[in-house]
Motif scaffolding. Structure first.
Motif, short mmCIF file in Angstrom:
data_model
loop_
_atom_site.label_atom_id
_atom_site.label_comp_id
_atom_site.label_asym_id
_atom_site.label_seq_id
_atom_site.Cartn_x
_atom_site.Cartn_y
_atom_site.Cartn_z
N VAL A 281 0.30 -6.10 13.78
CA VAL A 281 1.18 -5.23 12.91
C VAL A 281 1.67 -4.20 14.15
CG1 VAL A 281 1.03 -3.38 11.24
CG2 VAL A 281 -0.52 -5.49 11.09
N VAL A 282 3.00 -3.75 13.65
CA VAL A 282 3.63 -2.82 14.51
C VAL A 282 3.93 -1.45 13.68
CG1 VAL A 282 6.02 -2.02 15.55
CG2 VAL A 282 5.39 -4.38 15.44
N LEU A 283 3.13 -0.46 14.24
CA LEU A 283 3.01 0.85 13.50
C LEU A 283 4.36 1.57 13.67
CD1 LEU A 283 -0.62 1.74 14.94
CD2 LEU A 283 0.01 0.45 12.85
N ALA A 284 4.10 2.67 12.94
CA ALA A 284 5.45 3.48 12.87
C ALA A 284 5.99 4.00 14.21
CB ALA A 284 5.19 4.70 12.02
N ASP A 285 5.14 4.19 15.26
CA ASP A 285 5.70 4.83 16.48
C ASP A 285 6.00 3.68 17.56
OD1 ASP A 285 3.06 3.95 17.07
OD2 ASP A 285 2.55 5.73 17.81
N GLY B 22 -1.98 -5.39 1.48
CA GLY B 22 -1.84 -4.60 0.20
C GLY B 22 -1.21 -3.38 0.42
N SER B 23 -0.80 -2.88 1.56
CA SER B 23 -0.40 -1.37 1.82
C SER B 23 1.14 -1.41 1.65
CB SER B 23 -0.53 -1.27 3.44
OG SER B 23 0.13 -1.99 4.34
N GLU B 24 2.01 -2.47 1.43
CA GLU B 24 3.12 -2.56 1.08
C GLU B 24 4.40 -2.04 2.06
OE1 GLU B 24 4.22 -2.16 -3.29
OE2 GLU B 24 2.01 -1.10 -3.33
N GLY B 25 3.91 -2.24 3.42
CA GLY B 25 4.58 -1.81 4.39
C GLY B 25 4.64 -0.35 4.62
N THR B 26 3.93 0.55 4.16
CA THR B 26 3.92 1.73 4.13
C THR B 26 2.86 2.30 5.63
OG1 THR B 26 2.05 2.14 2.72
CG2 THR B 26 4.22 2.28 1.67
N LEU B 27 2.09 1.24 5.98
CA LEU B 27 1.37 1.68 7.10
C LEU B 27 1.70 1.06 8.52
CD1 LEU B 27 -2.18 1.64 5.59
CD2 LEU B 27 -0.73 3.71 5.56
N LEU C 62 -1.21 7.10 10.32
CA LEU C 62 -0.65 6.02 10.78
C LEU C 62 0.89 6.19 10.98
CD1 LEU C 62 -2.57 3.02 9.33
CD2 LEU C 62 -2.96 4.02 11.53
N ASP C 63 1.27 7.12 9.95
CA ASP C 63 2.82 7.21 10.05
C ASP C 63 3.19 8.98 9.61
OD1 ASP C 63 5.31 7.05 9.56
OD2 ASP C 63 5.42 6.26 7.66
N GLY D 108 6.17 9.94 8.07
CA GLY D 108 6.58 9.12 6.67
C GLY D 108 7.71 8.19 6.81
N ILE D 109 8.28 7.53 8.01
CA ILE D 109 9.32 6.70 8.13
C ILE D 109 9.36 5.46 7.46
CG2 ILE D 109 10.21 8.11 10.13
CD1 ILE D 109 9.44 5.63 11.59
N LEU D 110 8.01 4.91 7.16
CA LEU D 110 7.88 3.43 6.70
C LEU D 110 7.88 3.30 5.17
CD1 LEU D 110 5.13 2.11 9.42
CD2 LEU D 110 7.63 1.65 9.14
N ASN D 111 8.95 2.76 4.63
CA ASN D 111 8.94 2.54 3.39
C ASN D 111 8.50 3.66 2.61
OD1 ASN D 111 9.63 0.62 1.90
ND2 ASN D 111 7.95 -0.46 1.25
N PRO D 112 9.41 4.61 2.70
CA PRO D 112 9.22 6.10 2.02
C PRO D 112 9.43 5.82 0.35
CG PRO D 112 11.25 6.14 3.00
CD PRO D 112 10.38 4.76 3.46
N TYR D 113 8.74 6.93 -0.54
CA TYR D 113 9.10 6.71 -1.80
C TYR D 113 8.17 5.59 -2.54
CZ TYR D 113 13.15 8.97 0.26
OH TYR D 113 13.82 9.54 1.03
N LYS D 114 7.37 4.78 -1.68
CA LYS D 114 6.67 3.75 -2.29
C LYS D 114 5.29 3.91 -2.19
CE LYS D 114 10.78 1.69 -2.08
NZ LYS D 114 11.02 0.75 -0.86
N THR D 115 4.36 3.40 -3.43
CA THR D 115 3.02 3.07 -3.22
C THR D 115 2.35 4.40 -3.68
OG1 THR D 115 3.21 1.18 -1.49
CG2 THR D 115 1.09 2.13 -1.90
#
Length: 612
Positions: free
Chosen positions: A319-323, A348-353, A596-597, A600-607
């Protein structure tokens, strides 16, 4: 990658065909327990997918012998009336079933297939959308959502991306259109940039740059999700894994597959099946969805009953983290009890983490004997009782138990030109068995079918063992979602409920909505307690949505169910998480996201709910 849910995307395996070969006659003799030889004369049925098995009939005692089996297989008299191998063809031709002694006891079971299930003359397109479909309204215009203070992509940003992935930065609006709209055509973003990395290192460079510039990123796999989790809401950069499609390794002894996140599920299935294994996951969208998206959404699918969830079959993740940090937990070990099991955070994190870039997954051995039975049941109570009998009599070989109501069958026959292999029933059940001994499995399946038929739980049915015919029966279940998409605007609900209450919400909603809804249907994975509730209308209606929500979620919460069984939350369901999780769990999820983010740049407005 988010957005690899249970869409029935791939084209149907077959179209109805008319018999085109001359009728044939054959005779044989087989040992019979009644101490005489059974001779038979049986016309050939031609090249029809409906004739899954040729039966040989004993004229004197009306037992059936299944031809082509490894050993002669006896089927009791009741099954003569149950399993009628008939042909439905595009021109409405039908083959009259043979008249058996005592057949008059249940005359309705012997009506010609052609009279009840003939295919339509003109087939509609099998694609989910038509070329003249109206433009999808922008998500920001249809839904009450406010853009967060992210940066806007500049020319300097595009130049930086071009240096990272030369030739794979897409800004053409026509190309971007498909990636901005979900396949259900219910949400549409306004992204101006699509990036196509090929390696984890390239993903890391991209996310590191976006983190420094405060640019929002929308990870995207096959874009087959049901809840708007795989497309932008505003102008987020689309990060596609489509070119990350390489198998890294496969161990032929353990069955461990390691691959990049952009591998298409169907292609992986072919790859491992050639080596004597199967993927533990099977979806109607297998021809489009990516394994990374399957993991990111914790997709359930059609093999859940047999192999369980991805939380159990995924061995490791990269996994590649937000940074831009690469978290390499790509282990192939079945047992590793050292510290926290971090991979579970991302399933199951839907790309938000984080962005999943590679997957290690355990593949079970490929079954050598597979049977599919498609049955008609007179009511949902009988569907439940059939399931109880199924578990008791089929035991370890049971691999799937799916149900659908009569409205589902009408939709797949009307919109997709599929043909029902059984007489019209209020409910239909698809049962799959998978094992290693054909004779053993056939005997268990026969015992089960005899019991449910004689007890009245099942009124009609058909069985297939041939691969092509297995797919034809599965298509009736897998392509329901595709048929619904052609019926109008679809309101989709993916619920986990107590098995005994699984279908109660469907008639409840039909009474509540009345003529405001075009169709209200229910189908799903009964073995997992998973209902797919779908409501269609000619077009999106705020009034109809108000009648559905929060009513559906409140009803589910009263049963202590889940508002998302396998599709995830995405954009469309993020505000209803509290119906299934307590406030303490929500706060912990928000803290994990912030850790982890932090931007909040990873898949914002989701989950997570908007306040997160």
């Amino acid at each position: 990658m988010p957005g690899s849910g249970s869409r029935a995307a791939r084209p149907g395996p077959l179209s109805p065909m008319c018999p085109s070969t001359p009728l044939l006659e054959a005779e044989t003799s087989l040992p019979h327990p009644g101490r005489h030889l059974c001779s038979w004369t049986r016309p050939g049925l031609g090249p029809s997918w409906a004739s899954s098995v040729v039966f040989q009939s004993c004229r004197s005692c009306h037992l059936l012998f299944r031809a082509g089996a490894m050993v002669p297989h006896l089927v009791p008299r009741q099954l003569v009336r149950l399993f009628r191998w008939q042909v439905a063809c595009a021109r409405g031709a039908s083959v009259q079933p043979r008249t058996w002694a005592a057949a008059s006891r249940i005359p309705s079971l012997l009506s010609p297939w052609g009279a009840m299930g003939t295919s339509r003359l003109v087939c509609r397109s099998s694609s989910s959308t038509s070329p003249c479909a109206p433009e999808v309204v922008l998500t920001q215009e249809r839904y009450p959502v406010t853009r967060l203070p992210f940066s806007v992509v500049s020319e300097e940003d595009l130049e930086a991306f071009e240096r990272i992935i030369p030739g794979r930065v897409v800004t053409d609006p026509e190309v971007l259109e498909a990636s901005n709209v979900d396949w259900l055509r219910t949400v549409r973003g306004g992204s101006k940039v699509l990036l196509r990395p090929r390696t984890s290192q390239e993903v890391a460079h991209i996310l590191r740059y976006c983190h420094e510039r405060n640019l929002a990123v929308n990870p995207q796999g096959g874009n087959t999700g049901m809840v708007g989790g795989s497309v932008p809401v505003f102008d987020e950069i689309i990060l596609s894994t489509a070119q990350m499609n390489q198998v890294i390794s496969f161990h032929s002894v353990s069955g461990t597959l390691v691959c990049q996140a952009g591998c298409v599920l169907e292609e992986l299935s072919r790859y491992v099946e050639e080596r004597g294994f199967v993927m533990p996951l099977d979806l109607g969208a297998k021809g489009s969805c990516h394994i990374g998206g399957n993991v990111a959404t914790n997709a359930g699918g059609l093999r859940f009953l047999r192999y369980g969830s991805l939380h159990g079959t995924v061995l490791g993740l990269e996994v590649v983290l937000a940074d831009g940090t690469i978290l390499n937990c790509l282990t192939s070990l079945r047992k590793d009890n050292t510290g926290y099991d971090l991979k579970q955070l991302f399933i199951g994190s839907e790309g938000t983490l984080g962005v999943i870039t590679a997957v290690s997954i355990q593949c079970p051995p490929k079954p050598t004997a597979v049977n599919v039975a498609f049955l008609g049941c007179p009511g949902f109570a009988e569907v439940l009782q059939t399931f109880s009998s199924c578990r008791g009599l089929l035991g370890e070989i049971l691999s799937a138990y799916e149900f659908m109501d009569a409205e589902c069958m009408r939709l797949v026959t009307h919109h997709l030109c599929l043909t029902s292999p059984v007489q019209e029933s209020p409910f239909y059940v698809l049962i799959e068995t998978s094992g290693s001994r054909a004779e053993h499995d056939a005997e268990k399946l026969s015992d089960f079918l005899e019991q449910v038929l004689s007890s009245g739980l099942v009124t009609d049915g058909t069985v297939a063992t041939d691969q092509m015919k297995l797919k034809a029966l599965w298509a009736l279940r897998e392509r329901i979602s595709e048929a619904l998409s052609q019926d109008g605007y679809v309101y989709k609900y993916d619920l986990s409920l107590p098995t005994e209450r699984l279908y109660d919400l469907v008639p409840d909603l039909r009474a509540r909505l009345g003529s405001r809804a075009k169709h209200v249907v229910g189908y799903g994975h009964l073995g997992d307690g998973n209902l797919h509730l779908n409501v269609t209308s000619e077009a999106f209606s705020p009034l109809l949505l108000d009648a559905l929500e929060p009513y559906v979620y409140e009803w589910t919460a009263r049963q202590r169910g889940s508002v998302s069984a396998e599709h995830g939350l995405g954009f469309r369901k993020r505000g209803v998480l509290s119906y299934s999780k307590p406030p303490e769990a929500l706060r912990l999820m928000q803290q994990l996201k912030a850790l982890l983010d932090p931007q909040g740049i990873l898949n914002p407005y989701k989950t997570l709910p908007a306040q997160a």
